[in-house]
Design a protein around this motif. Structure first.
Motif, mmCIF file in Angstrom:
data_model
loop_
_atom_site.group_PDB
_atom_site.id
_atom_site.type_symbol
_atom_site.label_atom_id
_atom_site.label_comp_id
_atom_site.label_asym_id
_atom_site.label_seq_id
_atom_site.Cartn_x
_atom_site.Cartn_y
_atom_site.Cartn_z
ATOM 1 N N THR A 195 42.662 45.873 45.066
ATOM 2 C CA THR A 195 41.940 44.700 44.125
ATOM 3 C C THR A 195 42.587 43.465 44.688
ATOM 4 O O THR A 195 43.540 43.458 45.287
ATOM 5 C CB THR A 195 42.668 44.762 42.644
ATOM 6 N N SER A 196 41.989 42.205 44.375
ATOM 7 C CA SER A 196 42.561 40.861 44.824
ATOM 8 C C SER A 196 43.609 40.703 43.627
ATOM 9 O O SER A 196 43.716 41.083 42.701
ATOM 10 C CB SER A 196 41.478 39.873 44.739
ATOM 11 N N HIS A 197 44.588 39.589 44.117
ATOM 12 C CA HIS A 197 45.675 39.403 43.230
ATOM 13 C C HIS A 197 45.928 37.883 42.881
ATOM 14 O O HIS A 197 46.966 37.862 42.204
ATOM 15 C CB HIS A 197 46.985 39.892 43.844
ATOM 16 N N VAL A 198 45.076 36.944 43.079
ATOM 17 C CA VAL A 198 45.439 35.670 42.896
ATOM 18 C C VAL A 198 45.744 35.380 41.462
ATOM 19 O O VAL A 198 45.333 35.764 40.345
ATOM 20 C CB VAL A 198 44.024 34.798 43.189
ATOM 21 N N GLY A 199 46.957 34.399 41.392
ATOM 22 C CA GLY A 199 47.324 34.205 39.981
ATOM 23 C C GLY A 199 46.377 33.582 38.844
ATOM 24 O O GLY A 199 46.280 33.887 37.530
ATOM 25 N N ALA A 200 45.146 32.931 39.530
ATOM 26 C CA ALA A 200 44.029 32.378 38.569
ATOM 27 C C ALA A 200 43.559 33.243 37.727
ATOM 28 O O ALA A 200 42.851 33.037 36.733
ATOM 29 C CB ALA A 200 43.124 31.413 39.478
ATOM 30 N N ILE A 201 43.461 34.491 38.230
ATOM 31 C CA ILE A 201 42.992 35.767 37.374
ATOM 32 C C ILE A 201 43.430 35.687 36.041
ATOM 33 O O ILE A 201 42.691 36.097 35.043
ATOM 34 C CB ILE A 201 43.259 36.979 38.031
ATOM 35 N N VAL A 202 44.790 35.681 35.606
ATOM 36 C CA VAL A 202 45.318 35.477 34.495
ATOM 37 C C VAL A 202 45.545 34.056 33.924
ATOM 38 O O VAL A 202 45.434 33.822 32.744
ATOM 39 C CB VAL A 202 46.653 36.377 34.256
ATOM 40 N N LYS A 203 45.812 32.876 34.913
ATOM 41 C CA LYS A 203 46.005 31.581 34.388
ATOM 42 C C LYS A 203 44.444 30.760 34.060
ATOM 43 O O LYS A 203 44.575 29.960 33.284
ATOM 44 C CB LYS A 203 46.899 31.084 35.375
ATOM 45 N N ASN A 204 43.628 31.365 34.589
ATOM 46 C CA ASN A 204 42.138 30.645 34.207
ATOM 47 C C ASN A 204 41.163 31.854 34.106
ATOM 48 O O ASN A 204 40.247 31.845 34.928
ATOM 49 C CB ASN A 204 41.977 29.997 35.357
ATOM 50 N N ALA A 205 41.526 32.712 33.265
ATOM 51 C CA ALA A 205 40.895 33.998 33.175
ATOM 52 C C ALA A 205 39.313 33.812 32.809
ATOM 53 O O ALA A 205 38.533 34.297 33.312
ATOM 54 C CB ALA A 205 41.541 35.007 32.008
ATOM 55 N N GLY A 206 38.862 32.662 31.907
ATOM 56 C CA GLY A 206 37.567 32.424 31.555
ATOM 57 C C GLY A 206 36.891 31.837 32.434
ATOM 58 O O GLY A 206 35.578 31.478 32.102
ATOM 59 N N ALA A 207 37.362 31.324 33.565
ATOM 60 C CA ALA A 207 36.425 30.491 34.373
ATOM 61 C C ALA A 207 35.258 31.034 34.702
ATOM 62 O O ALA A 207 35.089 32.359 34.962
ATOM 63 C CB ALA A 207 37.291 30.243 35.676
ATOM 64 N N GLU A 208 33.888 30.431 34.912
ATOM 65 C CA GLU A 208 32.836 31.136 35.084
ATOM 66 C C GLU A 208 32.379 32.304 34.547
ATOM 67 O O GLU A 208 32.642 33.468 35.253
ATOM 68 C CB GLU A 208 32.548 31.074 36.791
ATOM 69 N N PRO A 209 32.312 32.212 33.449
ATOM 70 C CA PRO A 209 32.050 33.593 32.597
ATOM 71 C C PRO A 209 31.125 34.782 33.139
ATOM 72 O O PRO A 209 31.268 35.973 33.215
ATOM 73 C CB PRO A 209 31.808 33.207 31.182
ATOM 74 N N GLU A 210 30.256 33.911 33.799
ATOM 75 C CA GLU A 210 28.882 34.802 34.265
ATOM 76 C C GLU A 210 29.551 35.667 35.390
ATOM 77 O O GLU A 210 29.048 36.718 35.874
ATOM 78 C CB GLU A 210 27.907 34.179 34.761
ATOM 79 N N ASN A 211 30.644 35.190 36.188
ATOM 80 C CA ASN A 211 31.350 35.808 37.265
ATOM 81 C C ASN A 211 32.540 36.504 37.048
ATOM 82 O O ASN A 211 32.800 37.687 37.334
ATOM 83 C CB ASN A 211 31.278 34.809 38.530
ATOM 84 N N SER A 212 33.412 35.829 36.112
ATOM 85 C CA SER A 212 34.818 36.500 35.790
ATOM 86 C C SER A 212 34.584 37.578 34.728
ATOM 87 O O SER A 212 35.310 38.536 34.745
ATOM 88 C CB SER A 212 35.693 35.314 35.079
ATOM 89 N N GLY A 213 33.393 37.585 33.820
ATOM 90 C CA GLY A 213 33.270 38.514 33.000
ATOM 91 C C GLY A 213 32.952 39.930 33.447
ATOM 92 O O GLY A 213 33.799 41.068 33.290
ATOM 93 N N PRO A 214 32.104 40.133 34.506
ATOM 94 C CA PRO A 214 32.190 41.422 35.245
ATOM 95 C C PRO A 214 33.317 41.777 36.079
ATOM 96 O O PRO A 214 33.717 42.965 36.215
ATOM 97 C CB PRO A 214 30.823 41.054 36.232
ATOM 98 N N LEU A 215 34.213 40.766 36.340
ATOM 99 C CA LEU A 215 35.494 41.253 37.039
ATOM 100 C C LEU A 215 36.518 41.583 36.040
ATOM 101 O O LEU A 215 36.917 42.748 36.276
ATOM 102 C CB LEU A 215 35.964 39.945 37.888
ATOM 103 N N HIS A 216 36.462 41.120 34.948
ATOM 104 C CA HIS A 216 37.415 41.758 33.850
ATOM 105 C C HIS A 216 36.841 42.961 33.508
ATOM 106 O O HIS A 216 37.688 43.855 33.351
ATOM 107 C CB HIS A 216 37.587 40.838 32.636
ATOM 108 N N ASP A 217 35.567 43.094 33.319
ATOM 109 C CA ASP A 217 35.109 44.494 32.993
ATOM 110 C C ASP A 217 35.458 45.606 34.078
ATOM 111 O O ASP A 217 35.870 46.724 33.453
ATOM 112 C CB ASP A 217 33.527 44.342 32.942
ATOM 113 N N ALA A 218 35.386 45.277 35.345
ATOM 114 C CA ALA A 218 35.761 46.176 36.376
ATOM 115 C C ALA A 218 37.241 46.461 36.450
ATOM 116 O O ALA A 218 37.560 47.823 36.563
ATOM 117 C CB ALA A 218 35.394 45.518 37.849
#
Length: 301
Positions: free
Chosen positions: A11-34
């Motif tokens: 998996t990728s590990h950039v800090g924004a994954i948790v610090k800006n978790a809701g950015a672009e929900p159409e894209n971040s949503g499927p990532l969080h689901d995964a």
């Protein structure tokens, strides 16, 4: 009974994954689901430990003492909590770490060791997204991905295979996971910061899905940096996980996340164990989110 590699993933590990978790929900949503889906897979396997293969961004290792590979042997690993990234603590597995250290040395890898080894975001962000991995206890395996001379891609593949051989030689019927973290395309501290090369990322994932490491091993570091940035040199951690598994992978999700400045990939490699979960088109309603690390954010104490 012998130990076995029960799970390999990346998996990728950039800090924004948790610090800006809701950015672009159409894209971040499927990532969080995964991530939730992969976490559910890990929980279902009831692992005894997870080897987390990642790098460091000059928090734990500085230029006065910078190893190529290093295993963490601490009973508790403290997160740095640098720049607002996850801190706290995660349990280690020192006995397993010592066994892996011995086994890798026997197989020709002079891996360094650290009896403290605090963890930066390359470890703590994935463990925050995969709390079942953190709960199993971790053996951190640092790989130099940013300070030349770097280990070659081929050497990282050899390390992954040696890691799998070492795990298979252990007794005790242990079920061990390996998770590589890093990449995919991104430029760090360079004029192209914020760029993402989706074509490079998808080509890499396609090759991994076919189990074709040979093609990836033809890439020079200069080619990787030109096409996908200096941050993409972290694909070494993916290659270690892929080589340990010895098979193809399923991409759970990929998105070019411009608000996070990184192409984000999440994948699981075939290891011969029973599969759980579904691919990117599936759902993850039964998976639960959580926090991997606990306690206050760590500091340079």
């Amino acid at each position: 009974m012998m130990a076995r590699l029960a799970l390999a993933a990346a998996t990728s590990h950039v800090g924004a994954i948790v610090k800006n978790a809701g950015a672009e929900p159409e894209n971040s949503g499927p990532l969080h689901d995964a991530w939730r889906l992969l976490d559910a897979d890990i929980a279902a396997l009831d692992l005894d430990a997870v080897v987390v293969v990642a790098t460091d961004h000059y928090e734990t290792f500085g230029l006065e003492n910078y190893p190529t590979f290093c295993l963490g042997l601490a009973g508790i690993h403290q997160g740095w909590g640098e720049f607002g990234n996850p801190g706290g603590t995660v349990p280690g597995r020192p006995e397993l770490a010592l066994s892996l250290l011995d086994g890798l040395h026997r197989r020709g890898f002079d891996v360094a060791r650290s009896h403290t080894m605090p963890l930066d975001h390359s470890f703590t962000v994935p463990l925050t997204k995969l709390p079942s991995a953190a709960a199993a206890g971790v053996v951190p395996l640092f790989v130099n991905c940013n300070t030349p001379p770097l280990p070659s891609l081929a050497r990282c593949v050899e390390l992954g295979r040696a890691l799998a051989d070492t795990i298979a030689s252990l007794g005790g019927n242990q079920r061990i996971g390996v998770i590589g973290t890093g990449g995919l395309s991104h430029w760090v501290g360079l004029p192209r910061f914020g760029d993402i090369n989706e074509e490079f990322d998808r080509n890499l994932l396609s090759l991994l899905e076919k189990g074709d490491l040979d093609e990836i091993l033809t890439w020079s570091d200069e080619h990787i940096q030109e096409q996908a940035g200096n941050g993409a040199l972290e694909i070494r951690t993916w290659l270690i996980a892929a080589a340990a598994a010895g098979g193809s992978c399923r991409t759970y999700a990929y998105r070019p996340m411009f608000p996070w400045t990184v192409g984000i990939g999440i994948a699981r490699f075939e290891t011969g164990t029973a599969e759980t979960g579904t691919a990117e088109t599936g759902t993850a309603e039964t998976a639960t989110a959580g926090t991997a690390v606990s306690g206050p954010a760590g500091g340079r104490s």
